[in-house]
Design a protein around this motif. Structure first.
Motif, PDB file in Angstrom:
ATOM      1  N   ILE A   1      64.558  50.056  66.917  1.00 20.65           N
ATOM      2  CA  ILE A   1      64.688  49.577  65.542  1.00 20.65           C
ATOM      3  C   ILE A   1      66.124  49.178  65.226  1.00 20.65           C
ATOM      4  N   MET A   2      67.093  49.944  65.731  1.00 18.61           N
ATOM      5  CA  MET A   2      68.510  49.673  65.434  1.00 18.61           C
ATOM      6  C   MET A   2      69.262  49.373  66.732  1.00 18.61           C
ATOM      7  N   PRO A   3      69.055  48.215  67.325  1.00 21.59           N
ATOM      8  CA  PRO A   3      69.655  47.941  68.633  1.00 21.59           C
ATOM      9  C   PRO A   3      71.174  47.857  68.633  1.00 21.59           C
TER      10      PRO A   3
ATOM     11  N   VAL B   1      62.160  45.832  59.360  1.00 20.27           N
ATOM     12  CA  VAL B   1      62.057  44.504  59.977  1.00 20.27           C
ATOM     13  C   VAL B   1      63.429  43.846  60.045  1.00 20.27           C
ATOM     14  N   THR B   2      64.218  43.978  58.970  1.00 22.22           N
ATOM     15  CA  THR B   2      65.544  43.374  58.952  1.00 22.22           C
ATOM     16  C   THR B   2      66.466  44.022  59.986  1.00 22.22           C
ATOM     17  N   ALA B   3      66.404  45.350  60.118  1.00 24.90           N
ATOM     18  CA  ALA B   3      67.239  46.032  61.109  1.00 24.90           C
ATOM     19  C   ALA B   3      66.890  45.590  62.517  1.00 24.90           C
ATOM     20  N   ARG B   4      65.597  45.429  62.782  1.00 26.22           N
ATOM     21  CA  ARG B   4      65.155  45.026  64.115  1.00 26.22           C
ATOM     22  C   ARG B   4      65.491  43.573  64.418  1.00 26.22           C
ATOM     23  N   MET B   5      65.274  42.683  63.466  1.00 32.75           N
ATOM     24  CA  MET B   5      65.386  41.248  63.730  1.00 32.75           C
ATOM     25  C   MET B   5      66.674  40.621  63.206  1.00 32.75           C
ATOM     26  N   GLY B   6      67.357  41.291  62.274  1.00 30.06           N
ATOM     27  CA  GLY B   6      68.556  40.699  61.688  1.00 30.06           C
ATOM     28  C   GLY B   6      69.849  41.426  62.000  1.00 30.06           C
TER      29      GLY B   6
ATOM     30  N   ALA C   1      74.497  57.822  69.202  1.00 35.26           N
ATOM     31  CA  ALA C   1      75.010  59.076  68.639  1.00 35.26           C
ATOM     32  C   ALA C   1      75.013  59.018  67.110  1.00 35.26           C
ATOM     33  N   THR C   2      75.416  57.878  66.564  1.00 35.44           N
ATOM     34  CA  THR C   2      75.430  57.717  65.108  1.00 35.44           C
ATOM     35  C   THR C   2      74.019  57.771  64.541  1.00 35.44           C
ATOM     36  N   GLY C   3      73.120  57.011  65.170  1.00 31.82           N
ATOM     37  CA  GLY C   3      71.743  56.964  64.687  1.00 31.82           C
ATOM     38  C   GLY C   3      71.069  58.321  64.710  1.00 31.82           C
ATOM     39  N   TYR C   4      71.231  59.051  65.792  1.00 31.79           N
ATOM     40  CA  TYR C   4      70.556  60.341  65.912  1.00 31.79           C
ATOM     41  C   TYR C   4      71.186  61.411  65.018  1.00 31.79           C
TER      42      TYR C   4
ATOM     43  N   ILE D   1      76.949  52.636  59.973  1.00 33.52           N
ATOM     44  CA  ILE D   1      76.573  53.880  59.289  1.00 33.52           C
ATOM     45  C   ILE D   1      75.627  53.563  58.135  1.00 33.52           C
ATOM     46  N   SER D   2      75.954  52.516  57.386  1.00 28.90           N
ATOM     47  CA  SER D   2      75.105  52.119  56.258  1.00 28.90           C
ATOM     48  C   SER D   2      73.706  51.760  56.726  1.00 28.90           C
ATOM     49  N   THR D   3      73.618  50.987  57.812  1.00 33.40           N
ATOM     50  CA  THR D   3      72.313  50.594  58.351  1.00 33.40           C
ATOM     51  C   THR D   3      71.538  51.809  58.840  1.00 33.40           C
ATOM     52  N   ALA D   4      72.218  52.711  59.553  1.00 31.86           N
ATOM     53  CA  ALA D   4      71.542  53.916  60.043  1.00 31.86           C
ATOM     54  C   ALA D   4      70.961  54.713  58.879  1.00 31.86           C
TER      55      ALA D   4
END
Length: 510
Positions: free
Chosen positions: A112-114, A247-252, A119-122, A39-42
């Motif tokens: 971006i957020m794999p 970038v961090t969300a995608r790669m980290g 549902a959470t992201g949207y 949730i925090s990342t989204a």
């Protein structure tokens, strides 16, 4: 009058921001612990995506505001009304453009957020759409308060609703742990704050009326010319501010993104506090420049160098405070498991220093216009930021992305230097560069000396922060006083402070 309004702006801004900073720390910790890293990342990623979408604004607010300063100085009510009407209609068009971009950008969320459920992201994304569009359709009246140095009036209203928002978020986190409700309360409070400001606007500026404007009005005033160039600035600033999180969300992944978010949450709150202080001077700078409507005279140059020294003193103190206190504070606040490497903190401090050190110069650059003159610096800044972020992240993780941000920030700074010293402070660039070299040396002394003394403090936890904070408040400021305290720039600041003190004493005695 300028000094008095600057002081009022600063007082309200500092007082409100300090309380909101403390409430923000509470809400951030509850968000991470009660709702989890996904949730925090989204929330972080979606916020930065909408920063990207904000390029649809084309910088219309900045372009119209620097023209508005000119008309306020001339007390031309007719043109002030026209600019404000143009600003309102431009922002309505921007809101529609952002709605379209939001529809198109939704497709990028899974990439971006794999590791965040769709549902959470949207859901978080949809809530941000509502929040952003409400802002663009309701926020336009604030511009007049900013340009007339009455931003403290908006700050009062915002403060009340922001406190209400934070308290509501805390209540939701503790007793109704639903993230949809958590983000919704912010939308409701933001809308209410803007409606209250709109009601007050009619009383404070009765001479500002809605007037009919057309596309030809925008063309006649040359705004499209300015917007064409300012778009480059807008895009570069957006990439600079948003790329690290994306970038961090995608790669980290979500865990590293949350770690980054904890640090940036603190810095964002502190930056908001610092910006409120600096913005109190920014409107005065606009008035100084356009009252003269020409290159700086001797007094104006003295003001510039005094403000530039103030920026350095502020920037060196902030960088030193982060360098010496960040890890101890983070360990006490979130726990040892949430710490990033000390190398990250060092690079983070350098980026903060670059930003604060040229903050006043940036204010001069903003009110001077002529955005075409440093557009290629901005292009280079954005390109380098993205390319270096993806190149360095695999080897250095989050620190690599932040290194790219520092390099891009320096390129941006160089462009602002070119404009200010070409259009306003002609013939003074050599002195400016020599002063920056001296600033780097004294910054290194502040960081190193303060760090060694803080490391000698054996106490850990919240109690250990107290003696370290005392050291941070004394040592860098004392070192800077020794180096700069008796120069002509410091003399101007002392004179300015003495004038403020005399006005305060006179007001108190009256």
């Amino acid at each position: 009058m300028r000094t008095r309004r600057t002081l009022i702006n600063m007082a309200y801004a500092v007082g409100s921001s300090l309380l909101l900073l403390l409430l923000g720390l509470v809400t951030r910790k509850l968000l991470v612990y009660n709702f989890g890293t996904q949730i925090s990342t989204a929330s972080q990623v979606v916020t930065q995506l909408f920063n990207f979408f904000s390029i649809a604004e084309f910088g219309v607010g900045s372009v119209i505001s620097y023209r508005l300063y000119e008309q306020i100085a001339a007390k031309n009510a007719e043109k002030i009304s026209k600019y404000m009407s143009m600003y309102k209609w431009a922002y309505r068009a921007v809101g529609l453009a952002i709605a379209l971009l939001a529809l198109l950008g939704a497709a990028a969320l899974p990439w971006i957020m794999p590791d965040v459920p769709l549902a959470t992201g949207y859901t978080v994304y949809a809530l941000n759409v509502v929040s952003t569009l409400c802002s663009y359709f309701l926020v336009t009246r604030r511009l007049m308060y900013t340009c007339t140095q009455q931003g403290y009036l908006c700050t009062r209203i915002d403060f009340c609703f922001n406190v209400l928002t934070s308290l509501a978020k805390i209540a939701v986190s503790l007793w109704f742990p639903n993230y949809v409700l958590y983000f919704s309360v912010a939308i409701v409070c933001n809308v209410c704050a803007n409606l209250v400001i709109a009601r007050r606007f009619r009383k404070d500026f009765p001479y500002v009326h809605d007037v009919k404007v057309s596309l030809q009005d925008f063309k006649d005033l040359g705004i499209f010319h300015d917007l064409r160039y300012y778009l480059v600035h807008r895009l570069s600033n957006t990439i600079y501010g948003s790329s690290d999180t994306i970038v961090t969300a995608r790669m980290g992944g979500s865990v590293q993104t949350t770690l980054l978010g904890n640090y940036t949450n603190i810095s964002t709150s502190a930056t908001d506090l610092g910006n409120k202080i600096m913005d109190s001077f920014a409107a005065a700078i606009g008035n100084i420049v356009y009252d003269k409507s020409a290159a700086a005279n001797d007094h104006d140059k003295q003001v510039f160098w005094g403000m530039d020294l103030f920026s350095y003193l502020f920037g060196s103190f902030v960088a030193t405070a982060y360098f010496c206190l960040f890890q101890s504070f983070m360990a006490a606040w979130m726990g040892e498991d949430w710490l990033l490497p000390m190398g990250f903190v060092l690079v983070f401090c350098l980026n903060e220093y670059v930003g604060w050190n040229h903050r006043m110069l940036g204010s001069y650059r903003a009110v001077l216009g002529h955005f075409e003159q440093d557009q290629w610096f901005m292009v280079a800044s954005a390109t380098v930021n993205l390319a270096l972020s993806f190149a360095l992240f695999p080897r250095f993780d989050i620190t690599g992305a932040l290194i790219a941000t520092v390099v891009a920030h320096c390129i941006m700074w160089a462009g602002r230097v070119v404009v200010v010293f070409r259009r306003y402070m002609q013939g003074s660039m050599g002195h400016y560069l020599r002063m920056q070299l001296l600033h780097l040396v004294t910054l290194a002394a502040c960081l190193g000396g303060t760090w060694m003394l803080c490391e000698a403090v054996p106490i850990q936890g919240w109690l250990g922060l107290v003696p370290r904070a005392v050291i941070v408040c004394i040592v860098p400021n004392l070192l800077n006083l020794v180096v700069y305290g008796w120069g002509s720039d410091a003399a101007y600041l002392r004179q300015y402070a003495a004038g403020i003190w005399q006005k305060l004493r006179h007001k108190r005695s009256a």
